[in-house]
Design an enzyme around this catalytic site. Sequence first.
Site, PDB file in Angstrom:
ATOM      1  N   LYS A  12      -3.364 -31.117 -28.557  1.00  0.00           N
ATOM      2  CA  LYS A  12      -2.867 -29.909 -29.206  1.00  0.00           C
ATOM      3  C   LYS A  12      -1.940 -29.227 -28.203  1.00  0.00           C
ATOM      4  O   LYS A  12      -2.379 -28.520 -27.307  1.00  0.00           O
ATOM      5  CB  LYS A  12      -4.033 -28.991 -29.601  1.00  0.00           C
ATOM      6  CG  LYS A  12      -3.757 -28.084 -30.813  1.00  0.00           C
ATOM      7  CD  LYS A  12      -2.625 -27.074 -30.644  1.00  0.00           C
ATOM      8  CE  LYS A  12      -3.020 -25.900 -29.815  1.00  0.00           C
ATOM      9  NZ  LYS A  12      -1.899 -24.915 -29.672  1.00  0.00           N
ATOM     10  N   GLY A  46      -5.291 -23.352 -19.276  1.00  0.00           N
ATOM     11  CA  GLY A  46      -4.801 -22.111 -19.875  1.00  0.00           C
ATOM     12  C   GLY A  46      -5.536 -20.919 -19.296  1.00  0.00           C
ATOM     13  O   GLY A  46      -6.014 -20.950 -18.164  1.00  0.00           O
ATOM     14  N   SER A  47      -5.655 -19.866 -20.096  1.00  0.00           N
ATOM     15  CA  SER A  47      -6.230 -18.620 -19.599  1.00  0.00           C
ATOM     16  C   SER A  47      -7.750 -18.691 -19.520  1.00  0.00           C
ATOM     17  O   SER A  47      -8.403 -19.429 -20.258  1.00  0.00           O
ATOM     18  CB  SER A  47      -5.827 -17.461 -20.516  1.00  0.00           C
ATOM     19  OG  SER A  47      -6.492 -17.571 -21.761  1.00  0.00           O
ATOM     20  N   THR A  48      -8.310 -17.878 -18.628  1.00  0.00           N
ATOM     21  CA  THR A  48      -9.764 -17.782 -18.483  1.00  0.00           C
ATOM     22  C   THR A  48     -10.400 -17.292 -19.780  1.00  0.00           C
ATOM     23  O   THR A  48     -11.477 -17.761 -20.178  1.00  0.00           O
ATOM     24  CB  THR A  48     -10.106 -16.852 -17.298  1.00  0.00           C
ATOM     25  OG1 THR A  48      -9.538 -17.427 -16.108  1.00  0.00           O
ATOM     26  CG2 THR A  48     -11.601 -16.679 -17.109  1.00  0.00           C
ATOM     27  N   VAL A  57      -9.421 -17.766 -22.913  1.00  0.00           N
ATOM     28  CA  VAL A  57      -9.531 -18.852 -23.890  1.00  0.00           C
ATOM     29  C   VAL A  57     -10.533 -19.905 -23.404  1.00  0.00           C
ATOM     30  O   VAL A  57     -11.279 -20.477 -24.204  1.00  0.00           O
ATOM     31  CB  VAL A  57      -8.147 -19.474 -24.192  1.00  0.00           C
ATOM     32  CG1 VAL A  57      -8.272 -20.684 -25.119  1.00  0.00           C
ATOM     33  CG2 VAL A  57      -7.230 -18.428 -24.828  1.00  0.00           C
ATOM     34  N   GLY A  58     -10.581 -20.141 -22.097  1.00  0.00           N
ATOM     35  CA  GLY A  58     -11.555 -21.077 -21.528  1.00  0.00           C
ATOM     36  C   GLY A  58     -12.980 -20.714 -21.903  1.00  0.00           C
ATOM     37  O   GLY A  58     -13.803 -21.579 -22.227  1.00  0.00           O
ATOM     38  N   GLU A  73      -9.198 -25.817 -16.534  1.00  0.00           N
ATOM     39  CA  GLU A  73      -8.343 -25.351 -15.424  1.00  0.00           C
ATOM     40  C   GLU A  73      -7.721 -24.061 -15.911  1.00  0.00           C
ATOM     41  O   GLU A  73      -6.898 -24.061 -16.817  1.00  0.00           O
ATOM     42  CB  GLU A  73      -7.296 -26.414 -15.073  1.00  0.00           C
ATOM     43  CG  GLU A  73      -6.599 -26.136 -13.752  1.00  0.00           C
ATOM     44  CD  GLU A  73      -5.301 -25.373 -13.905  1.00  0.00           C
ATOM     45  OE1 GLU A  73      -5.319 -24.142 -13.644  1.00  0.00           O
ATOM     46  OE2 GLU A  73      -4.293 -25.980 -14.285  1.00  0.00           O
ATOM     47  N   CYS A 105      -0.066 -21.084 -12.969  1.00  0.00           N
ATOM     48  CA  CYS A 105      -1.400 -20.522 -12.704  1.00  0.00           C
ATOM     49  C   CYS A 105      -1.699 -20.396 -11.222  1.00  0.00           C
ATOM     50  O   CYS A 105      -2.557 -19.613 -10.829  1.00  0.00           O
ATOM     51  CB  CYS A 105      -2.481 -21.313 -13.432  1.00  0.00           C
ATOM     52  SG  CYS A 105      -2.180 -23.064 -13.507  1.00  0.00           S
ATOM     53  N   GLU A 107      -4.243 -11.500 -13.640  1.00  0.00           N
ATOM     54  CA  GLU A 107      -3.175 -12.505 -13.701  1.00  0.00           C
ATOM     55  C   GLU A 107      -2.055 -11.994 -14.609  1.00  0.00           C
ATOM     56  O   GLU A 107      -2.280 -11.701 -15.778  1.00  0.00           O
ATOM     57  CB  GLU A 107      -3.714 -13.833 -14.229  1.00  0.00           C
ATOM     58  CG  GLU A 107      -2.645 -14.921 -14.202  1.00  0.00           C
ATOM     59  CD  GLU A 107      -3.180 -16.284 -14.595  1.00  0.00           C
ATOM     60  OE1 GLU A 107      -2.777 -17.274 -13.938  1.00  0.00           O
ATOM     61  OE2 GLU A 107      -3.970 -16.382 -15.539  1.00  0.00           O
TER      62      GLU A 107
END
Length: 507
Positions: A198, A251-253, A255-256, A274, A308, A405
Amino acid sequence: MADIHHHPHSNGVNGMASHQIPDIKFTKLFINGSFVDSIKGRTLETVDPRNGEVIARIAEGDAEDVEVAVKAAREAFDDGPWPRMSGSQRARIMHKFADLIEQNLEELAALDSIDGGKLFLWGKSVDIPTAIEYLRYYAGAADKVHGEVLKSIRSLHAYTLKEPIGVVGHIIPWNFPSIMFFLKVAPALAAGCTMIVKPAEQTSLSALFYAHLAKKAGLPDGVLNVVTGFGHIAGAAISNHMDIDMVSFTGSTEVGRLIMQAAATSNLKSVSLELGGKSPMIIFDDADVDQAAMLALNGVAFNKGEICVAGSRVYVQEGIYDEFVKKLVEKAKAWKLGDPFDSSTCQGPQIDKKQFEKVMSYIDIGREEGATLLTGGKRWGTKGYYIEPTVFVDVKDDMRIATEEIFGPVMSIMKFKTIEEAIKRANASKYGLAAGIVTKDLNVANRVSRSIRSGIIWINCYFDFDADFPYGGYRQSGFTRDSGMDGFHKYLQVKTVVTPLQDSPWL
Protein backbone atom coordinates in the site's frame (compact mmCIF):
# COMPACT_ATOMS: atom_id res chain seq x y z
CA MET A 1 22.93 8.79 1.00
CA ALA A 2 25.98 11.01 0.87
CA ASP A 3 25.92 14.78 1.33
CA ILE A 4 23.83 16.67 -1.17
CA HIS A 5 25.78 19.20 -3.22
CA HIS A 6 25.68 22.81 -2.12
CA HIS A 7 24.73 25.41 -4.68
CA PRO A 8 24.86 29.21 -4.61
CA HIS A 9 21.61 31.10 -4.27
CA SER A 10 19.88 32.44 -7.35
CA ASN A 11 17.00 34.90 -7.20
CA GLY A 12 13.77 34.69 -9.12
CA VAL A 13 10.38 33.06 -8.87
CA ASN A 14 9.96 29.32 -8.91
CA GLY A 15 9.10 28.68 -12.53
CA MET A 16 8.91 25.25 -14.14
CA ALA A 17 12.01 23.69 -15.58
CA SER A 18 11.78 22.51 -19.15
CA HIS A 19 12.05 18.80 -18.33
CA GLN A 20 9.47 16.69 -20.11
CA ILE A 21 6.98 15.36 -17.58
CA PRO A 22 6.51 11.63 -18.26
CA ASP A 23 3.21 10.22 -19.48
CA ILE A 24 1.39 8.49 -16.65
CA LYS A 25 1.06 4.89 -17.83
CA PHE A 26 -0.22 3.09 -14.73
CA THR A 27 -3.06 4.34 -12.52
CA LYS A 28 -5.01 1.18 -11.64
CA LEU A 29 -4.60 -1.33 -8.82
CA PHE A 30 -2.22 -4.21 -9.55
CA ILE A 31 -3.73 -7.48 -8.31
CA ASN A 32 -2.83 -11.04 -9.26
CA GLY A 33 -0.66 -9.95 -12.19
CA SER A 34 -3.14 -7.51 -13.78
CA PHE A 35 -4.02 -3.84 -13.60
CA VAL A 36 -7.65 -3.53 -12.49
CA ASP A 37 -10.07 -0.79 -11.45
CA SER A 38 -11.07 -0.60 -7.80
CA ILE A 39 -14.25 -2.59 -7.15
CA LYS A 40 -16.24 0.55 -6.35
CA GLY A 41 -14.66 2.38 -9.30
CA ARG A 42 -13.43 5.22 -7.09
CA THR A 43 -10.30 7.25 -7.86
CA LEU A 44 -8.20 9.79 -5.97
CA GLU A 45 -6.14 12.74 -7.19
CA THR A 46 -2.37 12.74 -7.09
CA VAL A 47 -1.01 16.29 -7.04
CA ASP A 48 2.23 17.91 -8.25
CA PRO A 49 3.60 19.78 -5.18
CA ARG A 50 5.53 22.19 -7.43
CA ASN A 51 2.29 23.91 -8.40
CA GLY A 52 -0.64 22.18 -6.68
CA GLU A 53 -1.97 20.85 -10.00
CA VAL A 54 -3.48 17.38 -10.43
CA ILE A 55 -1.13 15.00 -12.27
CA ALA A 56 -3.52 12.07 -12.60
CA ARG A 57 -6.38 10.23 -10.95
CA ILE A 58 -5.42 6.82 -9.57
CA ALA A 59 -7.56 3.95 -8.33
CA GLU A 60 -8.74 4.28 -4.74
CA GLY A 61 -8.66 0.82 -3.21
CA ASP A 62 -10.59 -0.09 -0.07
CA ALA A 63 -11.19 -3.16 2.13
CA GLU A 64 -12.87 -5.07 -0.72
CA ASP A 65 -9.86 -4.56 -2.99
CA VAL A 66 -7.49 -5.55 -0.18
CA GLU A 67 -9.56 -8.72 0.25
CA VAL A 68 -9.07 -9.65 -3.43
CA ALA A 69 -5.34 -8.87 -3.23
CA VAL A 70 -4.90 -10.96 -0.06
CA LYS A 71 -6.69 -13.91 -1.69
CA ALA A 72 -4.29 -13.67 -4.64
CA ALA A 73 -1.25 -13.41 -2.35
CA ARG A 74 -2.48 -16.28 -0.16
CA GLU A 75 -3.01 -18.54 -3.16
CA ALA A 76 0.42 -17.58 -4.53
CA PHE A 77 1.97 -18.43 -1.16
CA ASP A 78 0.07 -21.63 -0.36
CA ASP A 79 -0.03 -23.15 -3.84
CA GLY A 80 2.17 -21.06 -6.13
CA PRO A 81 5.76 -21.54 -7.29
CA TRP A 82 7.45 -18.53 -5.62
CA PRO A 83 8.05 -19.89 -2.08
CA ARG A 84 8.91 -23.30 -3.54
CA MET A 85 11.60 -22.08 -5.92
CA SER A 86 15.21 -22.40 -4.92
CA GLY A 87 16.75 -19.18 -3.63
CA SER A 88 18.88 -18.94 -6.76
CA GLN A 89 15.79 -19.13 -9.00
CA ARG A 90 14.17 -16.27 -7.05
CA ALA A 91 17.44 -14.35 -7.28
CA ARG A 92 17.50 -14.63 -11.09
CA ILE A 93 14.04 -13.04 -11.36
CA MET A 94 15.02 -10.32 -8.86
CA HIS A 95 18.14 -9.49 -10.88
CA LYS A 96 16.03 -9.26 -14.04
CA PHE A 97 13.65 -6.94 -12.18
CA ALA A 98 16.67 -4.77 -11.21
CA ASP A 99 17.83 -4.72 -14.87
CA LEU A 100 14.40 -3.46 -15.98
CA ILE A 101 14.46 -0.67 -13.38
CA GLU A 102 17.90 0.35 -14.66
CA GLN A 103 16.46 0.60 -18.20
CA ASN A 104 13.64 2.88 -16.95
CA LEU A 105 15.68 4.85 -14.43
CA GLU A 106 15.04 8.38 -15.77
CA GLU A 107 11.29 7.87 -16.08
CA LEU A 108 11.03 6.48 -12.56
CA ALA A 109 13.09 9.35 -11.12
CA ALA A 110 10.84 11.83 -12.95
CA LEU A 111 7.71 10.16 -11.54
CA ASP A 112 9.00 10.58 -7.97
CA SER A 113 9.89 14.22 -8.74
CA ILE A 114 6.45 15.22 -10.00
CA ASP A 115 4.66 13.08 -7.41
CA GLY A 116 6.79 13.87 -4.35
CA GLY A 117 8.70 17.08 -5.15
CA LYS A 118 11.99 15.16 -5.02
CA LEU A 119 15.13 16.38 -6.79
CA PHE A 120 15.33 14.75 -10.22
CA LEU A 121 19.14 14.66 -10.32
CA TRP A 122 19.20 13.09 -6.85
CA GLY A 123 16.54 10.56 -7.87
CA LYS A 124 18.60 9.56 -10.91
CA SER A 125 21.89 9.31 -9.04
CA VAL A 126 20.75 8.07 -5.60
CA ASP A 127 17.11 7.06 -5.03
CA ILE A 128 16.53 4.77 -8.01
CA PRO A 129 20.08 3.30 -7.94
CA THR A 130 19.57 2.59 -4.20
CA ALA A 131 16.30 0.79 -5.00
CA ILE A 132 18.20 -1.33 -7.54
CA GLU A 133 20.95 -1.95 -5.00
CA TYR A 134 18.42 -3.31 -2.46
CA LEU A 135 17.01 -5.72 -5.04
CA ARG A 136 20.47 -7.00 -5.95
CA TYR A 137 21.63 -7.18 -2.32
CA TYR A 138 18.68 -9.31 -1.25
CA ALA A 139 18.83 -11.39 -4.44
CA GLY A 140 22.28 -12.32 -3.14
CA ALA A 141 20.77 -13.38 0.20
CA ALA A 142 17.98 -15.52 -1.29
CA ASP A 143 20.10 -18.69 -1.55
CA LYS A 144 21.86 -18.20 1.79
CA VAL A 145 19.07 -19.04 4.21
CA HIS A 146 20.61 -21.30 6.84
CA GLY A 147 19.21 -22.98 9.91
CA GLU A 148 21.33 -24.45 12.69
CA VAL A 149 22.04 -27.92 14.01
CA LEU A 150 21.26 -27.85 17.73
CA LYS A 151 23.27 -29.67 20.39
CA SER A 152 20.86 -31.38 22.78
CA ILE A 153 21.85 -32.68 26.22
CA ARG A 154 19.60 -35.69 25.55
CA SER A 155 19.50 -38.36 22.82
CA LEU A 156 17.82 -36.07 20.32
CA HIS A 157 18.81 -34.74 16.93
CA ALA A 158 17.40 -31.23 16.33
CA TYR A 159 17.81 -28.54 13.74
CA THR A 160 16.12 -25.30 12.73
CA LEU A 161 14.52 -24.42 9.42
CA LYS A 162 14.02 -20.82 8.28
CA GLU A 163 10.73 -20.53 6.40
CA PRO A 164 9.06 -17.51 4.77
CA ILE A 165 6.61 -15.84 7.16
CA GLY A 166 3.79 -15.89 4.56
CA VAL A 167 1.62 -13.07 3.22
CA VAL A 168 3.06 -9.66 4.11
CA GLY A 169 1.39 -6.24 4.02
CA HIS A 170 3.82 -3.38 3.34
CA ILE A 171 2.58 0.15 4.11
CA ILE A 172 5.10 2.68 2.82
CA PRO A 173 5.52 6.45 3.26
CA TRP A 174 5.70 9.28 0.73
CA ASN A 175 9.12 10.74 1.48
CA PHE A 176 11.22 8.08 -0.32
CA PRO A 177 8.72 6.24 -2.55
CA SER A 178 11.23 4.10 -4.48
CA ILE A 179 13.76 3.37 -1.73
CA MET A 180 11.02 2.47 0.78
CA PHE A 181 9.26 0.22 -1.76
CA PHE A 182 12.36 -1.95 -2.16
CA LEU A 183 13.51 -1.68 1.46
CA LYS A 184 10.33 -3.69 2.18
CA VAL A 185 9.67 -5.63 -1.02
CA ALA A 186 13.20 -6.87 -1.85
CA PRO A 187 13.93 -8.82 1.38
CA ALA A 188 10.36 -10.20 1.49
CA LEU A 189 10.71 -11.45 -2.11
CA ALA A 190 14.09 -13.02 -1.37
CA ALA A 191 12.60 -14.80 1.65
CA GLY A 192 9.87 -16.34 -0.52
CA CYS A 193 6.97 -14.30 0.84
CA THR A 194 4.03 -12.96 -1.15
CA MET A 195 2.77 -9.45 -0.50
CA ILE A 196 0.40 -6.52 -0.78
CA VAL A 197 2.01 -3.08 -1.00
CA LYS A 198 0.00 0.00 0.00
CA PRO A 199 2.02 2.99 -1.24
CA ALA A 200 1.31 6.45 0.19
CA GLU A 201 -1.67 8.05 -1.55
CA GLN A 202 0.52 11.07 -2.35
CA THR A 203 3.21 9.04 -4.18
CA SER A 204 1.76 5.93 -5.81
CA LEU A 205 2.93 6.41 -9.41
CA SER A 206 6.35 4.75 -9.18
CA ALA A 207 4.96 1.81 -7.14
CA LEU A 208 2.52 0.97 -9.96
CA PHE A 209 5.35 1.22 -12.50
CA TYR A 210 7.41 -1.20 -10.35
CA ALA A 211 4.47 -3.64 -10.36
CA HIS A 212 4.47 -3.56 -14.17
CA LEU A 213 8.23 -4.20 -14.28
CA ALA A 214 7.93 -7.07 -11.75
CA LYS A 215 5.46 -8.83 -14.02
CA LYS A 216 7.76 -8.24 -16.99
CA ALA A 217 10.68 -9.71 -15.00
CA GLY A 218 8.76 -12.96 -14.53
CA LEU A 219 7.46 -12.61 -11.00
CA PRO A 220 4.56 -15.09 -10.73
CA ASP A 221 1.04 -13.63 -10.47
CA GLY A 222 -0.14 -12.87 -6.95
CA VAL A 223 3.35 -12.55 -5.46
CA LEU A 224 3.42 -8.73 -5.61
CA ASN A 225 0.13 -6.83 -5.45
CA VAL A 226 -0.15 -3.02 -5.23
CA VAL A 227 -3.31 -1.53 -3.74
CA THR A 228 -3.36 2.27 -3.92
CA GLY A 229 -5.66 4.21 -1.61
CA PHE A 230 -5.85 6.05 1.68
CA GLY A 231 -4.06 4.87 4.81
CA HIS A 232 -7.10 5.01 7.08
CA ILE A 233 -9.05 2.83 4.62
CA ALA A 234 -6.74 0.53 2.60
CA GLY A 235 -3.90 0.63 5.17
CA ALA A 236 -6.33 -0.13 8.00
CA ALA A 237 -7.80 -3.03 6.00
CA ILE A 238 -4.30 -4.54 5.67
CA SER A 239 -3.53 -4.07 9.38
CA ASN A 240 -6.85 -5.64 10.42
CA HIS A 241 -6.84 -8.50 7.92
CA MET A 242 -7.15 -11.99 9.41
CA ASP A 243 -5.15 -13.66 6.61
CA ILE A 244 -2.10 -11.40 6.49
CA ASP A 245 0.80 -12.88 8.48
CA MET A 246 2.90 -9.74 8.93
CA VAL A 247 2.64 -6.01 8.43
CA SER A 248 5.70 -3.84 7.81
CA PHE A 249 5.21 -0.10 8.19
CA THR A 250 7.33 3.03 7.91
CA GLY A 251 5.68 6.29 8.93
CA SER A 252 4.50 8.26 11.94
CA THR A 253 4.48 6.99 15.52
CA GLU A 254 0.78 7.87 15.73
CA VAL A 255 -0.11 5.56 12.81
CA GLY A 256 2.32 2.90 14.09
CA ARG A 257 0.25 2.70 17.29
CA LEU A 258 -2.93 2.14 15.27
CA ILE A 259 -1.24 -0.65 13.28
CA MET A 260 -0.10 -2.41 16.46
CA GLN A 261 -3.60 -2.16 17.90
CA ALA A 262 -5.09 -3.58 14.69
CA ALA A 263 -2.58 -6.44 14.67
CA ALA A 264 -3.40 -7.25 18.30
CA THR A 265 -7.17 -7.23 17.87
CA SER A 266 -7.13 -9.17 14.58
CA ASN A 267 -4.87 -12.23 14.23
CA LEU A 268 -1.80 -11.15 16.24
CA LYS A 269 0.15 -10.74 13.01
CA SER A 270 3.84 -9.95 13.28
CA VAL A 271 4.55 -6.20 13.16
CA SER A 272 7.63 -4.27 11.99
CA LEU A 273 7.58 -0.53 12.66
CA GLU A 274 10.03 2.21 11.63
CA LEU A 275 8.52 5.38 13.03
CA GLY A 276 9.24 9.03 13.79
CA GLY A 277 12.33 10.69 15.14
CA LYS A 278 13.71 13.87 16.67
CA SER A 279 17.34 13.06 16.08
CA PRO A 280 20.10 14.99 17.84
CA MET A 281 23.29 16.17 16.16
CA ILE A 282 26.03 16.89 18.70
CA ILE A 283 28.87 19.14 17.59
CA PHE A 284 31.95 19.38 19.79
CA ASP A 285 34.44 22.23 20.16
CA ASP A 286 37.15 20.42 18.15
CA ALA A 287 34.89 20.01 15.07
CA ASP A 288 35.70 21.55 11.70
CA VAL A 289 33.07 24.31 11.91
CA ASP A 290 32.52 24.56 8.17
CA GLN A 291 32.01 20.81 7.81
CA ALA A 292 29.75 20.76 10.89
CA ALA A 293 27.57 23.60 9.54
CA MET A 294 27.18 21.80 6.21
CA LEU A 295 26.30 18.50 7.91
CA ALA A 296 23.77 20.26 10.13
CA LEU A 297 22.11 22.11 7.24
CA ASN A 298 21.94 18.91 5.18
CA GLY A 299 20.68 17.15 8.27
CA VAL A 300 17.51 19.20 8.29
CA ALA A 301 17.06 20.59 4.77
CA PHE A 302 17.93 17.52 2.71
CA ASN A 303 14.77 16.12 1.07
CA LYS A 304 13.10 19.31 2.44
CA GLY A 305 13.30 17.89 5.95
CA GLU A 306 10.90 15.08 5.03
CA ILE A 307 13.10 12.38 6.47
CA CYS A 308 12.54 10.52 9.73
CA VAL A 309 16.22 10.71 10.72
CA ALA A 310 16.44 14.50 10.17
CA GLY A 311 18.96 16.04 12.58
CA SER A 312 16.43 18.55 13.85
CA ARG A 313 17.97 19.05 17.33
CA VAL A 314 21.47 20.50 16.97
CA TYR A 315 23.56 20.71 20.16
CA VAL A 316 26.71 22.84 19.78
CA GLN A 317 29.46 23.10 22.41
CA GLU A 318 29.86 26.63 23.73
CA GLY A 319 33.44 27.16 22.44
CA ILE A 320 32.38 27.19 18.75
CA TYR A 321 28.70 28.06 19.17
CA ASP A 322 28.83 31.65 17.84
CA GLU A 323 31.06 30.79 14.88
CA PHE A 324 28.90 27.75 14.03
CA VAL A 325 25.65 29.72 14.09
CA LYS A 326 27.12 32.42 11.82
CA LYS A 327 28.35 29.82 9.29
CA LEU A 328 25.08 27.90 9.37
CA VAL A 329 22.96 31.00 8.68
CA GLU A 330 25.23 31.91 5.73
CA LYS A 331 24.79 28.43 4.26
CA ALA A 332 21.03 28.40 4.87
CA LYS A 333 20.62 31.73 3.08
CA ALA A 334 22.59 30.42 0.09
CA TRP A 335 20.57 27.17 -0.10
CA LYS A 336 18.74 27.24 -3.40
CA LEU A 337 15.05 26.39 -3.57
CA GLY A 338 13.41 25.75 -6.91
CA ASP A 339 12.03 23.30 -9.39
CA PRO A 340 13.26 19.74 -8.67
CA PHE A 341 14.14 19.31 -12.36
CA ASP A 342 16.64 22.20 -12.20
CA SER A 343 20.04 20.62 -11.52
CA SER A 344 21.14 23.60 -9.35
CA THR A 345 18.21 23.22 -6.95
CA CYS A 346 18.99 22.08 -3.39
CA GLN A 347 15.41 21.83 -2.15
CA GLY A 348 12.06 21.17 -3.77
CA PRO A 349 8.54 21.65 -2.37
CA GLN A 350 6.99 19.90 0.64
CA ILE A 351 4.87 16.90 -0.33
CA ASP A 352 1.45 18.57 -0.19
CA LYS A 353 -0.63 21.45 1.18
CA LYS A 354 -1.38 19.64 4.44
CA GLN A 355 2.31 19.05 5.21
CA PHE A 356 3.19 22.60 4.11
CA GLU A 357 0.62 24.00 6.56
CA LYS A 358 1.82 21.70 9.37
CA VAL A 359 5.44 22.88 9.00
CA MET A 360 4.38 26.55 8.82
CA SER A 361 2.29 26.09 11.98
CA TYR A 362 5.36 24.75 13.83
CA ILE A 363 7.34 27.83 12.76
CA ASP A 364 4.59 29.96 14.36
CA ILE A 365 4.71 27.75 17.48
CA GLY A 366 8.49 28.29 17.73
CA ARG A 367 8.03 32.07 17.68
CA GLU A 368 5.19 31.89 20.23
CA GLU A 369 7.30 29.72 22.55
CA GLY A 370 9.98 32.42 22.63
CA ALA A 371 12.61 30.92 20.34
CA THR A 372 14.52 33.35 18.09
CA LEU A 373 14.08 32.86 14.35
CA LEU A 374 17.48 33.53 12.77
CA THR A 375 16.71 32.79 9.13
CA GLY A 376 13.96 31.33 6.94
CA GLY A 377 10.50 30.76 8.32
CA LYS A 378 8.70 31.87 5.18
CA ARG A 379 7.06 30.40 2.13
CA TRP A 380 9.28 30.63 -0.96
CA GLY A 381 7.80 31.75 -4.28
CA THR A 382 4.15 32.12 -5.18
CA LYS A 383 3.29 28.64 -6.43
CA GLY A 384 3.69 25.23 -4.84
CA TYR A 385 4.58 24.18 -1.31
CA TYR A 386 8.10 25.57 -0.79
CA ILE A 387 9.44 26.53 2.67
CA GLU A 388 12.76 28.27 3.31
CA PRO A 389 15.28 26.41 5.54
CA THR A 390 14.38 27.67 9.01
CA VAL A 391 16.80 28.06 11.93
CA PHE A 392 15.79 28.75 15.55
CA VAL A 393 18.13 29.62 18.43
CA ASP A 394 17.33 30.35 22.11
CA VAL A 395 15.48 27.04 22.08
CA LYS A 396 14.69 25.28 25.36
CA ASP A 397 14.65 21.46 25.44
CA ASP A 398 10.98 21.32 26.43
CA MET A 399 9.70 23.54 23.60
CA ARG A 400 7.44 21.80 21.10
CA ILE A 401 9.81 22.65 18.22
CA ALA A 402 12.52 20.71 20.13
CA THR A 403 10.40 17.72 21.17
CA GLU A 404 7.91 17.05 18.35
CA GLU A 405 8.66 15.71 14.88
CA ILE A 406 8.04 18.52 12.36
CA PHE A 407 9.04 16.68 9.16
CA GLY A 408 10.12 19.85 7.43
CA PRO A 409 13.23 22.08 7.06
CA VAL A 410 13.15 23.43 10.65
CA MET A 411 16.15 23.25 12.98
CA SER A 412 16.55 24.02 16.70
CA ILE A 413 20.09 24.97 17.79
CA MET A 414 21.04 24.64 21.47
CA LYS A 415 24.28 25.28 23.36
CA PHE A 416 25.94 22.79 25.74
CA LYS A 417 29.04 22.71 27.98
CA THR A 418 30.03 19.14 28.88
CA ILE A 419 29.88 15.69 27.26
CA GLU A 420 27.70 14.45 30.14
CA GLU A 421 25.22 17.26 29.52
CA ALA A 422 25.12 16.59 25.76
CA ILE A 423 24.44 12.85 26.29
CA LYS A 424 21.70 13.51 28.85
CA ARG A 425 19.92 16.09 26.69
CA ALA A 426 20.27 14.03 23.50
CA ASN A 427 18.61 11.06 25.26
CA ALA A 428 15.79 13.18 26.71
CA SER A 429 13.37 12.30 23.91
CA LYS A 430 10.58 9.80 23.41
CA TYR A 431 12.25 8.92 20.10
CA GLY A 432 15.48 7.05 19.35
CA LEU A 433 16.00 6.71 15.63
CA ALA A 434 19.32 8.36 14.77
CA ALA A 435 22.02 10.71 16.02
CA GLY A 436 25.03 12.55 14.65
CA ILE A 437 28.35 13.25 16.37
CA VAL A 438 30.92 15.72 15.00
CA THR A 439 34.32 15.50 16.70
CA LYS A 440 37.96 14.71 15.94
CA ASP A 441 38.39 12.92 19.29
CA LEU A 442 38.01 9.15 18.97
CA ASN A 443 37.38 8.73 22.71
CA VAL A 444 34.53 11.25 22.61
CA ALA A 445 33.07 9.60 19.49
CA ASN A 446 33.21 6.15 21.11
CA ARG A 447 31.77 7.27 24.43
CA VAL A 448 28.91 9.28 22.95
CA SER A 449 27.98 6.70 20.29
CA ARG A 450 27.70 4.02 22.98
CA SER A 451 25.70 6.30 25.29
CA ILE A 452 23.02 7.55 22.92
CA ARG A 453 19.93 5.36 22.70
CA SER A 454 19.31 5.41 18.95
CA GLY A 455 19.25 2.82 16.20
CA ILE A 456 21.92 4.44 14.01
CA ILE A 457 24.72 6.84 14.96
CA TRP A 458 26.71 8.78 12.37
CA ILE A 459 30.17 10.06 13.30
CA ASN A 460 31.46 12.97 11.16
CA CYS A 461 28.85 12.17 8.51
CA TYR A 462 25.05 12.09 8.26
CA PHE A 463 22.48 10.22 6.16
CA ASP A 464 25.10 7.64 5.20
CA PHE A 465 23.07 4.50 4.56
CA ASP A 466 24.05 1.25 2.88
CA ALA A 467 22.12 -1.91 1.96
CA ASP A 468 24.22 -3.80 4.53
CA PHE A 469 23.50 -1.40 7.46
CA PRO A 470 20.53 -2.35 9.71
CA TYR A 471 18.27 0.63 10.24
CA GLY A 472 15.51 1.23 12.79
CA GLY A 473 14.65 2.73 16.12
CA TYR A 474 14.67 2.52 19.90
CA ARG A 475 11.70 3.58 22.05
CA GLN A 476 8.85 5.30 20.16
CA SER A 477 10.85 5.25 16.92
CA GLY A 478 9.72 1.64 16.52
CA PHE A 479 11.29 -1.81 16.53
CA THR A 480 12.82 -4.46 14.26
CA ARG A 481 15.20 -3.37 11.51
CA ASP A 482 15.05 -2.64 7.83
CA SER A 483 18.11 -3.10 5.61
CA GLY A 484 21.03 -5.46 6.18
CA MET A 485 20.55 -9.12 7.05
CA ASP A 486 18.35 -8.11 10.01
CA GLY A 487 15.95 -6.69 7.44
CA PHE A 488 15.92 -10.07 5.68
CA HIS A 489 15.55 -12.42 8.64
CA LYS A 490 12.42 -10.70 9.93
CA TYR A 491 10.54 -12.13 6.92
CA LEU A 492 11.58 -15.66 7.95
CA GLN A 493 10.17 -17.84 10.73
CA VAL A 494 12.25 -20.30 12.73
CA LYS A 495 10.97 -23.88 12.97
CA THR A 496 12.67 -26.46 15.19
CA VAL A 497 12.61 -30.09 14.01
CA VAL A 498 13.38 -32.80 16.59
CA THR A 499 13.88 -36.54 16.12
CA PRO A 500 15.09 -39.20 18.64
CA LEU A 501 18.59 -40.57 18.27
CA GLN A 502 18.81 -44.35 18.57
CA ASP A 503 22.10 -45.84 19.74
CA SER A 504 24.21 -42.89 18.59
CA PRO A 505 27.91 -43.19 19.51
CA TRP A 506 27.83 -39.55 20.71
CA LEU A 507 25.37 -36.76 21.48
